[in-house]
Design a protein around this motif. Structure first.
Motif, mmCIF file in Angstrom:
data_model
loop_
_atom_site.group_PDB
_atom_site.id
_atom_site.type_symbol
_atom_site.label_atom_id
_atom_site.label_comp_id
_atom_site.label_asym_id
_atom_site.label_seq_id
_atom_site.Cartn_x
_atom_site.Cartn_y
_atom_site.Cartn_z
ATOM 1 N N SER B 161 0.824 -1.202 0.000
ATOM 2 C CA SER B 161 0.000 0.000 0.000
ATOM 3 C C SER B 161 0.859 1.253 0.000
ATOM 4 C CB SER B 161 -0.941 -0.001 1.204
ATOM 5 O OG SER B 161 -0.191 0.154 2.377
ATOM 6 N N VAL B 162 0.291 2.344 -0.484
ATOM 7 C CA VAL B 162 0.954 3.651 -0.440
ATOM 8 C C VAL B 162 -0.040 4.678 0.091
ATOM 9 C CG1 VAL B 162 2.537 3.246 -2.360
ATOM 10 C CG2 VAL B 162 0.297 4.218 -2.832
ATOM 11 N N ASN B 163 0.468 5.705 0.725
ATOM 12 C CA ASN B 163 -0.361 6.836 1.097
ATOM 13 C C ASN B 163 -0.209 7.883 0.007
ATOM 14 O OD1 ASN B 163 -1.274 5.924 3.679
ATOM 15 N ND2 ASN B 163 0.837 6.213 4.376
ATOM 16 N N TYR B 164 -1.285 8.625 -0.234
ATOM 17 C CA TYR B 164 -1.189 9.689 -1.226
ATOM 18 C C TYR B 164 -2.105 10.822 -0.805
ATOM 19 C CZ TYR B 164 -5.615 7.941 -3.051
ATOM 20 O OH TYR B 164 -6.919 7.552 -3.174
ATOM 21 N N VAL B 165 -1.807 11.999 -1.331
ATOM 22 C CA VAL B 165 -2.630 13.156 -1.014
ATOM 23 C C VAL B 165 -3.662 13.309 -2.115
ATOM 24 C CG1 VAL B 165 -2.651 15.622 -0.604
ATOM 25 C CG2 VAL B 165 -0.701 14.265 0.136
ATOM 26 N N SER B 166 -4.909 13.205 -1.740
ATOM 27 C CA SER B 166 -5.975 13.405 -2.704
ATOM 28 C C SER B 166 -6.015 14.888 -3.029
ATOM 29 C CB SER B 166 -7.295 12.943 -2.112
ATOM 30 O OG SER B 166 -8.348 13.354 -2.942
ATOM 31 N N GLY B 167 -5.677 15.210 -4.270
ATOM 32 C CA GLY B 167 -5.507 16.607 -4.678
ATOM 33 C C GLY B 167 -6.733 17.448 -4.482
ATOM 34 N N PHE B 194 -10.778 10.364 -14.154
ATOM 35 C CA PHE B 194 -10.715 11.813 -14.014
ATOM 36 C C PHE B 194 -9.547 12.225 -13.136
ATOM 37 C CE2 PHE B 194 -12.492 16.033 -13.641
ATOM 38 C CZ PHE B 194 -13.211 16.144 -14.816
ATOM 39 N N VAL B 195 -8.825 13.263 -13.535
ATOM 40 C CA VAL B 195 -7.736 13.790 -12.730
ATOM 41 C C VAL B 195 -8.056 15.219 -12.327
ATOM 42 C CG1 VAL B 195 -5.365 14.630 -12.835
ATOM 43 C CG2 VAL B 195 -5.913 12.393 -13.744
ATOM 44 N N LYS B 196 -7.949 15.508 -11.048
ATOM 45 C CA LYS B 196 -8.022 16.911 -10.627
ATOM 46 C C LYS B 196 -6.629 17.325 -10.141
ATOM 47 C CE LYS B 196 -12.480 18.750 -9.715
ATOM 48 N NZ LYS B 196 -13.509 19.135 -8.748
ATOM 49 N N GLY B 197 -6.325 17.002 -8.891
ATOM 50 C CA GLY B 197 -5.013 17.380 -8.377
ATOM 51 C C GLY B 197 -3.897 16.439 -8.832
ATOM 52 N N GLY B 198 -4.254 15.245 -9.211
ATOM 53 C CA GLY B 198 -3.248 14.307 -9.700
ATOM 54 C C GLY B 198 -2.710 13.377 -8.627
ATOM 55 N N GLY B 199 -3.214 13.490 -7.393
ATOM 56 C CA GLY B 199 -2.712 12.655 -6.306
ATOM 57 C C GLY B 199 -2.943 11.172 -6.543
ATOM 58 N N ASN B 227 -6.731 24.501 -9.073
ATOM 59 C CA ASN B 227 -6.049 25.705 -8.611
ATOM 60 C C ASN B 227 -4.888 25.297 -7.726
ATOM 61 O OD1 ASN B 227 -7.994 27.315 -9.847
ATOM 62 N ND2 ASN B 227 -9.360 27.099 -8.071
ATOM 63 N N GLY B 228 -3.713 25.469 -8.183
ATOM 64 C CA GLY B 228 -2.552 25.061 -7.403
ATOM 65 C C GLY B 228 -1.652 24.220 -8.274
ATOM 66 N N GLU B 229 -0.597 23.726 -7.682
ATOM 67 C CA GLU B 229 0.366 22.993 -8.471
ATOM 68 C C GLU B 229 0.024 21.510 -8.469
ATOM 69 O OE1 GLU B 229 5.165 22.471 -8.617
ATOM 70 O OE2 GLU B 229 4.340 24.126 -7.445
ATOM 71 N N ARG B 230 -0.040 20.930 -9.629
ATOM 72 C CA ARG B 230 -0.299 19.491 -9.723
ATOM 73 C C ARG B 230 0.910 18.738 -9.219
ATOM 74 N NH1 ARG B 230 -3.445 19.448 -14.539
ATOM 75 N NH2 ARG B 230 -5.592 19.027 -13.951
ATOM 76 N N GLN B 231 0.642 17.726 -8.364
ATOM 77 C CA GLN B 231 1.752 16.947 -7.827
ATOM 78 C C GLN B 231 2.075 15.796 -8.758
ATOM 79 O OE1 GLN B 231 0.355 14.403 -4.809
ATOM 80 N NE2 GLN B 231 -1.628 15.367 -4.657
ATOM 81 N N SER B 232 1.327 15.742 -9.843
ATOM 82 C CA SER B 232 1.333 14.493 -10.569
ATOM 83 C C SER B 232 2.411 14.375 -11.618
ATOM 84 C CB SER B 232 0.007 14.316 -11.245
ATOM 85 O OG SER B 232 0.163 14.420 -12.614
ATOM 86 N N GLU B 233 2.492 13.187 -12.095
ATOM 87 C CA GLU B 233 3.298 12.786 -13.228
ATOM 88 C C GLU B 233 2.700 13.407 -14.494
ATOM 89 O OE1 GLU B 233 5.184 9.571 -12.588
ATOM 90 O OE2 GLU B 233 4.761 9.971 -10.477
ATOM 91 N N ASN B 234 3.463 13.268 -15.497
ATOM 92 C CA ASN B 234 3.121 13.570 -16.858
ATOM 93 C C ASN B 234 1.975 12.653 -17.330
ATOM 94 O OD1 ASN B 234 3.450 14.415 -19.381
ATOM 95 N ND2 ASN B 234 5.531 13.620 -19.662
ATOM 96 N N PHE B 235 0.889 13.232 -17.826
ATOM 97 C CA PHE B 235 -0.182 12.342 -18.296
ATOM 98 C C PHE B 235 -0.895 12.872 -19.530
ATOM 99 C CE2 PHE B 235 -2.209 15.217 -15.321
ATOM 100 C CZ PHE B 235 -3.388 15.552 -15.951
#
Lengths: 267, 267
Positions: B161-167, B194-199, B227-235
């Motif tokens: 498992s991993v923890n992640y921040v739901s954007g 669907f991607v919002k924050g990318g978390g 609104n804000g910086e996407r934490q995500s990978e290239n998609f």
């Protein structure tokens, strides 16, 4: 033409459409359809219904032949009867099998064959593990599928929910579905991956009725052993799976009632 | 033969196999394959790779043509830009669209086209709404798909498992996957609805790396405004969706970066 018909099961495609698309006379299209019909029949691919006359056309109805169905269910039994699949609590690991496109396609064909002569408007399942089966069946029947959820998905808008007793744990749980998902009067086919006590499929059937729809049938991939009285509706199972009967044979899968229900008594 | 090849994308079927199955000479099978190849190309169905020689055969690789891709994405934009789809919190109701076999088939073709020249061993998504897309893509690529879960599915055995921040909510969440689901060294394609924050997709990418696998690519159906910086990978995204910009235009879907990424600059 083969591709076009295969991709649109249960849809009537007119002779005029094909004639225009392939810039051919209706008479030659009609001859080609006759050849296709015979080939589909010989190969057990399905039924190509041809409607004669100027307003005529063709409709492809996928099915699986009795021998092929029996053989594929035996194959599934063999795959499932693998001691590595037994998980704590007598659960069975099936995610690899139910994540293979070819296996899902065959399961879809098996279940679609059972309902080939009925009107089905929607396929309904509950998340998570029933989804791939619902999608596979929906593809063969060429109808939409709908997912009920145990958690509350905030993006679904107004929902209808029911409480149900989870047969395997005897806990009371809740599941819900978006109100707009099932139009009133729809004939709904319920599918799921596994039934133990039957509480989940009973809950799904209640949801269908709450939305003034009709349960057209219930078919599951696997049916487990259950000590006690099943609360559930009448259902069809492809496989019957017993776990932890003994150390030497921790899991045993045998054919469910599918063959009997779909093709009659004798195998 | 058409059906056989269509149902087994990216699989090499030998001439000898067809010759035996249809009781025909290899030379006439070979001629038929040439006709099929031309038809597939003319209709934009996909590529029929034919390998010459005694050990030769044919392999069907589905793709979608640039014009058809652009047209289908425009159609999706029109379908999604329906004010009735806006839900509280700016969410978008897509379950009806992503429950239609024909729509899923086309989305599967679009995404498979992007990766047609790459080795993909598995498709990975997270439950619930990414599943139909994963299954549709897996079908076109003819590889298995795997589902990570946010809840703990007790039937999955040992998990990573991993923890992640739901954007979108900035809450810390956890997702997990069965350890046996992804063999080390696999090239994994990540898809989601669907991607919002990318978390979420970052979390999926972490899971892939935790299991010593490689992220071959990430493609999503819809990309929302964030609104804000996407934490995500290239998609890659098929659609770009903005909600609640104004009373008169509560939702607006436009093409995402798919066309640019897959077919180059000019549309």
């Amino acid at each position: 033409m083969t591709r076009f018909l295969l991709e649109r099961p249960r849809t009537l495609v007119s002779l005029s459409f094909f004639a225009e698309r392939y810039e051919s006379a209706k008479s030659s299209i009609s001859e080609d359809l006759t050849i296709l019909k015979r080939t589909f029949q010989e190969r057990g691919t399905g039924l190509l219904e041809t409607l004669p006359g100027a307003a005529g056309g063709a409709r492809f109805i996928p099915y699986i032949l009795k021998e092929d169905a029996s053989e594929y269910i035996d194959y599934l039994c063999k795959e499932v009867s693998d001691s590595h699949r037994v998980m704590p609590g007598g659960y069975v690991y099936l995610s690899d099998l139910l994540g293979k496109p070819e296996v899902l396609r065959q399961i879809g064909r098996l279940i679609a064959t059972q309902y080939m002569n009925q009107t089905i408007d929607m396929v309904l399942t509950v998340s998570v593990k029933g989804i791939p089966i619902a999608q596979a069946v929906a593809e063969q029947l060429n109808v939409p599928f709908v997912i009920a959820r145990q958690d509350g998905a905030i993006t679904d808008g107004a929902t209808v929910s029911v409480n149900y007793v989870s047969g395997s744990s005897t806990a009371i749980e809740k599941m819900q579905i978006s109100k707009r998902a099932l139009p009133a009067g729809s004939r709904v086919l319920i599918v799921d991956d596994f039934v133990k006590g039957g509480g989940t499929i009973s809950g799904l059937a209640s949801l269908v009725r709450e939305l003034d729809c009709e349960v057209a049938g219930i078919t599951v991939f696997g049916e487990g052993r259950f000590n006690g009285e099943r609360q559930s509706e009448n259902f069809t199972s492809l496989l019957h799976v017993e776990t932890l009967q003994s150390e030497s044979e921790p899991i045993r899968a045998t054919p469910g009632n599918y063959m009997h229900r779909v093709f009659g008594n004798e195998r």
